[in-house]
Design a protein around this motif. Structure first.
Motif, PDB file in Angstrom:
ATOM      1  N   SER A 123       0.859  -1.180   0.000  1.00 45.64           N
ATOM      2  CA  SER A 123       0.000   0.000   0.000  1.00 45.64           C
ATOM      3  C   SER A 123       0.897   1.232   0.000  1.00 45.64           C
ATOM      4  N   SER A 124       0.288   2.375   0.226  1.00 46.27           N
ATOM      5  CA  SER A 124       1.044   3.609   0.038  1.00 46.27           C
ATOM      6  C   SER A 124       0.590   4.665   1.035  1.00 46.27           C
ATOM      7  N   ALA A 125       1.531   5.522   1.399  1.00 45.48           N
ATOM      8  CA  ALA A 125       1.192   6.662   2.255  1.00 45.48           C
ATOM      9  C   ALA A 125       0.202   7.590   1.568  1.00 45.48           C
ATOM     10  N   THR A 126       0.065   7.426   0.268  1.00 43.38           N
ATOM     11  CA  THR A 126      -0.865   8.273  -0.477  1.00 43.38           C
ATOM     12  C   THR A 126      -2.309   8.054  -0.026  1.00 43.38           C
ATOM     13  N   VAL A 127      -2.602   6.930   0.643  1.00 45.96           N
ATOM     14  CA  VAL A 127      -3.984   6.706   1.121  1.00 45.96           C
ATOM     15  C   VAL A 127      -4.406   7.749   2.150  1.00 45.96           C
ATOM     16  N   TYR A 176       3.930   2.271   2.263  1.00 44.97           N
ATOM     17  CA  TYR A 176       5.274   2.794   1.993  1.00 44.97           C
ATOM     18  C   TYR A 176       5.229   4.312   1.911  1.00 44.97           C
ATOM     19  N   PHE A 177       6.278   4.958   2.408  1.00 42.68           N
ATOM     20  CA  PHE A 177       6.452   6.384   2.163  1.00 42.68           C
ATOM     21  C   PHE A 177       7.208   6.530   0.820  1.00 42.68           C
ATOM     22  N   ASN A 178       8.395   7.090   0.739  1.00 46.65           N
ATOM     23  CA  ASN A 178       8.983   7.331  -0.592  1.00 46.65           C
ATOM     24  C   ASN A 178      10.210   6.446  -0.824  1.00 46.65           C
ATOM     25  N   PRO A 179      10.025   5.280  -1.460  1.00 48.94           N
ATOM     26  CA  PRO A 179      11.156   4.368  -1.682  1.00 48.94           C
ATOM     27  C   PRO A 179      12.144   4.936  -2.701  1.00 48.94           C
ATOM     28  N   ASN A 197       8.505  10.367 -12.992  1.00 50.54           N
ATOM     29  CA  ASN A 197       7.514  11.150 -12.245  1.00 50.54           C
ATOM     30  C   ASN A 197       8.075  11.566 -10.903  1.00 50.54           C
ATOM     31  N   ASN A 198       8.995  10.771 -10.388  1.00 55.54           N
ATOM     32  CA  ASN A 198       9.430  10.958  -9.002  1.00 55.54           C
ATOM     33  C   ASN A 198      10.778  11.665  -8.927  1.00 55.54           C
ATOM     34  N   LEU A 199      11.021  12.263  -7.770  1.00 57.49           N
ATOM     35  CA  LEU A 199      12.169  13.157  -7.620  1.00 57.49           C
ATOM     36  C   LEU A 199      13.520  12.450  -7.783  1.00 57.49           C
ATOM     37  N   MET A 200      13.733  11.371  -7.028  1.00 63.45           N
ATOM     38  CA  MET A 200      15.076  10.760  -7.003  1.00 63.45           C
ATOM     39  C   MET A 200      15.519  10.258  -8.381  1.00 63.45           C
ATOM     40  N   LEU A 214      16.734  19.842 -13.202  1.00 72.88           N
ATOM     41  CA  LEU A 214      15.576  19.435 -12.397  1.00 72.88           C
ATOM     42  C   LEU A 214      14.666  20.641 -12.212  1.00 72.88           C
ATOM     43  N   ALA A 215      13.376  20.452 -12.451  1.00 71.84           N
ATOM     44  CA  ALA A 215      12.407  21.492 -12.076  1.00 71.84           C
ATOM     45  C   ALA A 215      11.971  21.208 -10.643  1.00 71.84           C
ATOM     46  N   ILE A 216      12.204  22.175  -9.765  1.00 73.23           N
ATOM     47  CA  ILE A 216      11.713  22.042  -8.381  1.00 73.23           C
ATOM     48  C   ILE A 216      10.284  22.585  -8.354  1.00 73.23           C
ATOM     49  N   PHE A 217       9.372  21.708  -7.938  1.00 75.22           N
ATOM     50  CA  PHE A 217       7.949  22.073  -8.001  1.00 75.22           C
ATOM     51  C   PHE A 217       7.563  22.930  -6.794  1.00 75.22           C
ATOM     52  N   GLY A 218       7.982  24.185  -6.818  1.00 74.41           N
ATOM     53  CA  GLY A 218       7.574  25.143  -5.775  1.00 74.41           C
ATOM     54  C   GLY A 218       8.608  25.287  -4.680  1.00 74.41           C
ATOM     55  N   GLU A 229       8.738  18.417   1.520  1.00 77.35           N
ATOM     56  CA  GLU A 229       9.463  17.543   2.464  1.00 77.35           C
ATOM     57  C   GLU A 229       8.821  16.157   2.455  1.00 77.35           C
ATOM     58  N   ARG A 230       9.671  15.098   2.272  1.00 75.33           N
ATOM     59  CA  ARG A 230       9.158  13.723   2.202  1.00 75.33           C
ATOM     60  C   ARG A 230      10.032  12.796   3.039  1.00 75.33           C
ATOM     61  N   ASP A 231       9.463  11.610   3.304  1.00 76.82           N
ATOM     62  CA  ASP A 231      10.141  10.590   4.102  1.00 76.82           C
ATOM     63  C   ASP A 231      10.715   9.545   3.124  1.00 76.82           C
ATOM     64  N   ARG A 290       4.236  25.016  -8.268  1.00 72.86           N
ATOM     65  CA  ARG A 290       3.857  23.827  -7.501  1.00 72.86           C
ATOM     66  C   ARG A 290       3.189  22.803  -8.413  1.00 72.86           C
ATOM     67  N   ARG A 291       3.380  21.517  -8.121  1.00 69.20           N
ATOM     68  CA  ARG A 291       2.675  20.471  -8.860  1.00 69.20           C
ATOM     69  C   ARG A 291       1.298  20.289  -8.210  1.00 69.20           C
ATOM     70  N   PRO A 292       0.217  20.330  -9.015  1.00 67.72           N
ATOM     71  CA  PRO A 292      -1.115  20.194  -8.414  1.00 67.72           C
ATOM     72  C   PRO A 292      -1.209  18.916  -7.589  1.00 67.72           C
ATOM     73  N   GLY A 293      -1.822  19.026  -6.427  1.00 68.85           N
ATOM     74  CA  GLY A 293      -2.029  17.843  -5.583  1.00 68.85           C
ATOM     75  C   GLY A 293      -0.902  17.580  -4.598  1.00 68.85           C
ATOM     76  N   ASP A 294       0.251  18.269  -4.751  1.00 69.35           N
ATOM     77  CA  ASP A 294       1.366  18.041  -3.812  1.00 69.35           C
ATOM     78  C   ASP A 294       1.085  18.669  -2.449  1.00 69.35           C
ATOM     79  N   VAL A 295       1.575  18.010  -1.411  1.00 69.52           N
ATOM     80  CA  VAL A 295       1.461  18.573  -0.062  1.00 69.52           C
ATOM     81  C   VAL A 295       2.840  19.086   0.361  1.00 69.52           C
TER      82      VAL A 295
HETATM   83  N1  UFG Z   1       9.490  17.008  -7.039  1.00 70.03           N
HETATM   84  C1  UFG Z   1      10.121  18.036  -7.711  1.00 70.03           C
HETATM   85  N2  UFG Z   1      10.497  17.825  -9.003  1.00 70.03           N
HETATM   86  C2  UFG Z   1      10.293  16.648  -9.653  1.00 70.03           C
HETATM   87  C3  UFG Z   1       9.639  15.602  -8.962  1.00 70.03           C
HETATM   88  C4  UFG Z   1       9.250  15.818  -7.656  1.00 70.03           C
HETATM   89  O1  UFG Z   1      10.335  19.108  -7.153  1.00 70.03           O
HETATM   90  O2  UFG Z   1      10.645  16.533 -10.843  1.00 70.03           O
HETATM   91  C5  UFG Z   1       9.118  17.203  -5.623  1.00 70.03           C
HETATM   92  C6  UFG Z   1       7.639  17.055  -5.341  1.00 70.03           C
HETATM   93  O3  UFG Z   1       6.972  18.284  -5.515  1.00 70.03           O
HETATM   94  C7  UFG Z   1       7.653  16.577  -3.890  1.00 70.03           C
HETATM   95  C8  UFG Z   1       8.931  15.740  -3.799  1.00 70.03           C
HETATM   96  O4  UFG Z   1       9.741  16.169  -4.882  1.00 70.03           O
HETATM   97  O5  UFG Z   1       7.784  17.669  -3.022  1.00 70.03           O
HETATM   98  C9  UFG Z   1       8.701  14.247  -3.917  1.00 70.03           C
HETATM   99  O6  UFG Z   1       7.940  13.969  -5.103  1.00 70.03           O
HETATM  100  P1  UFG Z   1       7.773  12.484  -5.662  1.00 70.03           P
HETATM  101  O7  UFG Z   1       6.975  12.575  -6.915  1.00 70.03           O
HETATM  102  O8  UFG Z   1       9.092  11.811  -5.733  1.00 70.03           O
HETATM  103  O9  UFG Z   1       6.959  11.741  -4.495  1.00 70.03           O
HETATM  104  P2  UFG Z   1       5.498  11.983  -3.895  1.00 70.03           P
HETATM  105  O10 UFG Z   1       5.648  12.127  -2.420  1.00 70.03           O
HETATM  106  O11 UFG Z   1       4.796  13.072  -4.604  1.00 70.03           O
HETATM  107  O12 UFG Z   1       4.750  10.637  -4.260  1.00 70.03           O
HETATM  108  C10 UFG Z   1       5.362   9.347  -4.151  1.00 70.03           C
HETATM  109  C11 UFG Z   1       4.711   8.402  -5.149  1.00 70.03           C
HETATM  110  C12 UFG Z   1       3.297   8.118  -4.734  1.00 70.03           C
HETATM  111  C13 UFG Z   1       3.295   7.613  -3.328  1.00 70.03           C
HETATM  112  C14 UFG Z   1       3.943   8.616  -2.401  1.00 70.03           C
HETATM  113  C15 UFG Z   1       3.985   8.108  -0.985  1.00 70.03           C
HETATM  114  O13 UFG Z   1       4.715   8.958  -6.452  1.00 70.03           O
HETATM  115  O14 UFG Z   1       2.741   7.141  -5.566  1.00 70.03           O
HETATM  116  O15 UFG Z   1       5.265   8.864  -2.842  1.00 70.03           O
HETATM  117  O16 UFG Z   1       4.515   6.833  -0.947  1.00 70.03           O
HETATM  118  F1  UFG Z   1       2.043   7.415  -2.935  1.00 70.03           F
END
Ligand code: UFG
Ligand code: NAD
Length: 342
Positions: A123-127, A176-179, A197-200, A214-218, A229-231, A290-295
């Motif tokens: 599952s995912s922290a996204t829930v 899971y948080f952010n693997p 799609n993901n940062l790392m 890299l585009a930093i989303f906000g 900030e993420r785990d 900012r990316r829509p939907g991001d916290v």
């Molecule tokens: N970010 C950027 N630039 C990028 C990509 C991400 O600045 O090109 C930022 C995001 O705005 C966010 C952080 O980096 O602040 C992490 O973004 P990720 O997309 O890597 O991760 P998310 O926390 O948004 O989401 C991921 C998975 C989800 C999952 C969640 C929790 O994509 O499916 O972690 O496990 F649910």
């Protein structure tokens, strides 16, 4: 133990296979390679010097799944197979519900047919959706904000109902948080299709020169430096959490949701700085919207994982970056540049 692993060729699945095989478990992988490569399994075999059974099929094919599970007769199942791109889930929601929810129902039906009553679910922290408070603990309200998250919340509900109705059943829902990161060998790792799609993985591709910046989303969030900030959790720690969950499922009955994270938040700028220290050169960035939907912030309460599973994360951010860089620099095109047997 005999463990049936759906989605075993994928990013988290392949790392978990290494830990399972190294610990002496017998494994059957069920995967249709829709987001992975058989090369990952070949490399798992090389790394562990162990073999495994592989069934190439779709979890939406209930008959194939039932045959796969009954033929193998597992003691337990780990269910990774699923679709995971938040953006894509807005565009093709029905495929997400079909794969992530119906696929999970097919799997539980197949387990019933085979008399298997133990499942560990990805599952995912996204829930959790928007944070009402931090850190997120497992009692935080469930209110996902996108179709992907809703499929995970629904699958959790289906599994919980199955566990209630099935004598002696045991289900562990790992949120899971952010693997991130990769196996220390640099032979397996995350190989995203197209633009990450993901940062790392995005940072890794900038570092290797596959992408310009890299585009930093906000940078106007309410965090230490304004960036999200993420785990981040090392994928090998996450893999170990699955072995701990398998052990727990042998001793406990019912259904438990357990967070898997480190409990520490890292900002985008902090992760970029750590990666720069690892790869030894600057990573160009630009601040975008900012990316829509991001916290702003998301990180885990880890007490339940420690108390129930006896598990906690061992690796820090430097290990995550170092292993990611070893994988990225040794495999600039992911598994794509390697012949299937290598
Ligand atoms: N970010 C950027 N630039 C990028 C990509 C991400 O600045 O090109 C930022 C995001 O705005 C966010 C952080 O980096 O602040 C992490 O973004 P990720 O997309 O890597 O991760 P998310 O926390 O948004 O989401 C991921 C998975 C989800 C999952 C969640 C929790 O994509 O499916 O972690 O496990 F649910
Ligand atoms: P991944 O895409 O690398 O692995 C998923 C695997 O499942 C792939 O090998 C894919 O080919 C297979 N698969 C997908 N649909 C299938 C189908 N219909 N039939 C058979 N096989 C199928 O993803 P991952 O990062 O390893 O994630 C594994 C699980 O963890 C997923 O369920 C995902 O939703 C969940 N998860 C991932 C993250 C993350 O950030 N990576 C975070 C939280 C939860």
């Amino acid at each position: 133990m005999k463990v049936f692993v759906t989605g075993g060729a994928g990013y988290i699945g392949s790392h978990t296979l290494v830990q399972l095989l190294t610990a002496g478990h017998e494994v059957c992988v069920f995967d249709n390679y829709c987001n992975s490569s058989p090369v990952a399994l070949a490399r798992v075999r090389q790394l562990t010097n162990r073999d495994m059974r592989v069934v190439e099929a779709d979890i939406c094919d209930a008959d194939a799944l039932t045959r796969g599970v009954t033929d193998f007769a597992p003691d337990a199942v780990i269910h990774f197979a699923g679709l995971k791109a938040v953006g894509e889930s807005n565009d093709i929601p029905l495929r997400y519900y079909q794969t992530n929810v119906s696929g999970t129902m097919n799997l539980l039906g197949a387990m019933d047919a085979a008399g298997c009553r133990r499942i560990v679910f990805s599952s995912s922290a996204t829930v959790y959706g928007e944070a009402h408070y931090l850190p997120f603990d497992e009692n935080h309200p469930i209110a996902p904000t996108n179709p992907y998250g809703r499929t995970k919340a629904m699958a959790e509900g289906v599994i919980a109902d199955w566990a209630r109705a099935t004598p002696d059943a045991s289900a562990v829902l790992l949120r899971y948080f952010n693997p991130v990161g990769a196996h220390e060998s640099g032979r397996i790792g995350e190989d995203p299709d197209g633009i990450p799609n993901n940062l790392m993985p995005f940072i890794a591709q900038v570092a290797i020169g596959r992408r310009e910046k890299l585009a930093i989303f906000g940078d106007d969030y309410d965090t230490r430096d304004g960036t999200g900030e993420r785990d981040y959790i090392h994928v090998v720690d996450l893999a170990d959490a699955h072995l701990a969950a398998l052990g727990y499922s042998g001793a406990a009955q019912g259904c438990e949701a357990i967070n898997i994270g480190t409990g520490t938040g890292i900002t985008v700028r902090e992760l970029v700085a750590a990666y720069e220290r690892t790869c030894g050169h600057p990573i160009p960035v630009e601040i975008g919207p900012r990316r829509p939907g991001d916290v702003a912030s998301s990180y885990a309460a880890t007490k339940k994982a420690t108390n129930s599973l006896g598990w906690c994360a061992k690796f820090g951010i430097e290990d995550m970056c170092a292993s990611s860089w070893r994988w990225q620099s040794g495999n600039p095109d992911g598994f794509g540049d390697a012949p299937h047997s290598s």
